[in-house]
Scaffold this motif. Structure first.
Motif, short mmCIF file in Angstrom:
data_model
loop_
_atom_site.label_atom_id
_atom_site.label_comp_id
_atom_site.label_asym_id
_atom_site.label_seq_id
_atom_site.Cartn_x
_atom_site.Cartn_y
_atom_site.Cartn_z
N SER A 5 66.42 49.50 39.42
CA SER A 5 66.08 51.06 39.67
C SER A 5 66.50 51.98 38.39
CB SER A 5 67.20 51.56 40.64
OG SER A 5 67.17 51.01 41.81
N THR A 6 67.08 51.31 37.37
CA THR A 6 67.29 52.31 36.14
C THR A 6 65.88 51.97 35.20
OG1 THR A 6 68.43 50.16 34.96
CG2 THR A 6 69.94 51.86 36.11
N HIS A 7 65.05 51.09 35.60
CA HIS A 7 64.10 50.92 34.65
C HIS A 7 62.78 50.39 35.56
CE1 HIS A 7 64.18 46.30 34.54
NE2 HIS A 7 65.60 46.67 34.95
N LYS A 8 62.60 51.04 36.67
CA LYS A 8 61.49 50.92 37.57
C LYS A 8 60.40 51.05 36.92
CE LYS A 8 62.25 52.47 41.76
NZ LYS A 8 62.13 53.31 43.12
N ASP A 9 60.21 51.94 36.13
CA ASP A 9 58.75 52.35 35.40
C ASP A 9 58.27 51.01 34.59
OD1 ASP A 9 58.71 54.93 36.55
OD2 ASP A 9 59.27 55.90 34.58
N ASP A 10 59.34 50.33 33.90
CA ASP A 10 58.84 49.11 33.21
C ASP A 10 58.60 48.12 34.20
OD1 ASP A 10 59.50 50.44 30.65
OD2 ASP A 10 61.64 49.74 30.70
N VAL A 11 59.34 48.00 35.28
CA VAL A 11 58.86 46.79 36.25
C VAL A 11 57.51 47.18 36.70
CG1 VAL A 11 59.44 45.94 38.58
CG2 VAL A 11 61.38 46.56 36.80
N LEU A 12 57.18 48.28 37.28
CA LEU A 12 56.01 48.61 37.69
C LEU A 12 55.01 48.52 36.76
CD1 LEU A 12 56.99 51.88 39.83
CD2 LEU A 12 56.12 49.55 40.63
N LYS A 13 54.93 48.76 35.44
CA LYS A 13 54.05 48.47 34.51
C LYS A 13 53.92 47.02 34.10
CE LYS A 13 54.69 50.65 30.25
NZ LYS A 13 55.27 50.92 29.00
N ARG A 14 54.89 46.23 34.40
CA ARG A 14 54.80 44.75 34.14
C ARG A 14 53.77 44.28 35.49
NH1 ARG A 14 59.57 40.40 32.94
NH2 ARG A 14 58.38 38.68 32.52
N LEU A 15 54.26 44.92 36.82
CA LEU A 15 53.53 44.44 37.67
C LEU A 15 51.96 44.78 37.75
CD1 LEU A 15 56.08 44.97 40.70
CD2 LEU A 15 55.13 42.69 39.77
N ARG A 16 51.72 46.11 37.12
CA ARG A 16 50.20 46.38 37.00
C ARG A 16 49.56 45.57 36.22
NH1 ARG A 16 53.04 51.60 36.82
NH2 ARG A 16 52.73 52.50 38.85
N ARG A 17 50.33 44.96 34.75
CA ARG A 17 49.36 44.12 34.28
C ARG A 17 49.14 42.87 34.94
NH1 ARG A 17 53.34 45.67 30.20
NH2 ARG A 17 54.56 43.87 30.56
N ILE A 18 50.03 42.28 35.54
CA ILE A 18 49.90 41.09 36.31
C ILE A 18 48.62 41.38 37.35
CG2 ILE A 18 50.54 39.70 38.23
CD1 ILE A 18 53.67 39.90 36.76
N GLU A 19 48.59 42.67 38.04
CA GLU A 19 47.61 43.04 38.81
C GLU A 19 46.30 42.88 38.13
OE1 GLU A 19 46.19 46.77 42.01
OE2 GLU A 19 47.80 46.88 40.27
N GLY A 20 46.26 43.41 36.88
CA GLY A 20 45.09 43.55 36.00
C GLY A 20 44.47 42.01 35.94
N GLN A 21 45.58 41.12 35.60
CA GLN A 21 45.11 39.55 35.42
C GLN A 21 44.28 39.24 36.70
OE1 GLN A 21 49.19 38.15 34.32
NE2 GLN A 21 47.92 37.26 32.88
N ILE A 22 44.89 39.47 37.85
CA ILE A 22 44.37 39.03 39.21
C ILE A 22 42.85 39.73 39.29
CG2 ILE A 22 44.50 39.08 41.60
CD1 ILE A 22 46.71 37.35 39.79
N ARG A 23 42.67 41.05 38.92
CA ARG A 23 41.61 41.62 39.21
C ARG A 23 40.65 41.17 38.16
NH1 ARG A 23 42.93 47.85 40.08
NH2 ARG A 23 43.52 47.40 42.36
N GLY A 24 41.07 40.64 36.86
CA GLY A 24 40.22 39.83 35.87
C GLY A 24 39.57 38.62 36.41
N LEU A 25 40.54 37.79 37.29
CA LEU A 25 40.11 36.54 37.87
C LEU A 25 38.83 36.64 38.92
CD1 LEU A 25 43.40 34.97 38.44
CD2 LEU A 25 41.82 34.11 37.33
N GLN A 26 39.09 38.30 39.67
CA GLN A 26 38.13 38.45 40.62
C GLN A 26 36.82 38.57 39.77
OE1 GLN A 26 40.03 41.66 42.23
NE2 GLN A 26 40.49 40.80 43.95
N ARG A 27 36.86 39.25 38.60
CA ARG A 27 35.64 39.53 38.00
C ARG A 27 35.03 38.05 37.45
NH1 ARG A 27 38.77 43.86 36.25
NH2 ARG A 27 39.14 42.77 34.41
N MET A 28 35.82 37.33 36.95
CA MET A 28 35.13 36.02 36.32
C MET A 28 34.51 35.10 37.52
SD MET A 28 38.63 34.73 34.29
CE MET A 28 37.80 33.74 33.33
N VAL A 29 35.17 35.21 38.65
CA VAL A 29 34.38 34.44 39.77
C VAL A 29 33.27 35.14 40.24
CG1 VAL A 29 34.71 33.88 42.40
CG2 VAL A 29 36.70 33.55 40.65
N GLU A 30 33.14 36.68 40.16
CA GLU A 30 31.92 37.42 40.58
C GLU A 30 30.82 37.12 39.60
OE1 GLU A 30 33.44 41.38 40.46
OE2 GLU A 30 34.06 41.32 42.60
#
Length: 93
Positions: A5-30
């Protein structure tokens, strides 16, 4: 309260980077990217998720489990069992 809870923004930023990696995978397949290149990125995304999980586990033990042990009672045993189950799931995956 969650241990992150004290660093939720950092945790969310890290998850967004991972989400970006997954979206990159989608683009690669497309874009019909070469299979080995896709698999390399899958490996990178998997490592990122594993690293995130280990960070969360470390924080859970350092905060939630430690506090429960300090307070004593049955909650400590429950928190330890939960942590052990989480470790087992991570090891099996």
């Amino acid at each position: 309260m969650a241990s992150y809870s004290t660093h939720k923004d950092d945790v969310l930023k890290r998850l967004r980077r991972i989400e970006g990696q997954i979206r990159g995978l989608q683009r690669m397949v497309e874009q019909d990217t070469y299979c080995i290149d896709v698999l390399t990125q899958v490996s990178a995304a998997t490592r990122a998720l594993q690293s995130f999980a280990l960070q969360m586990l470390d924080e859970h033990i350092a905060c939630c489990v430690s506090e429960a042990i300090a307070e004593g009672g049955e909650d400590a045993n429950t928190k330890i069992k939960e942590a052990n189950a989480a470790i087992a799931r991570l090891v099996r995956s």
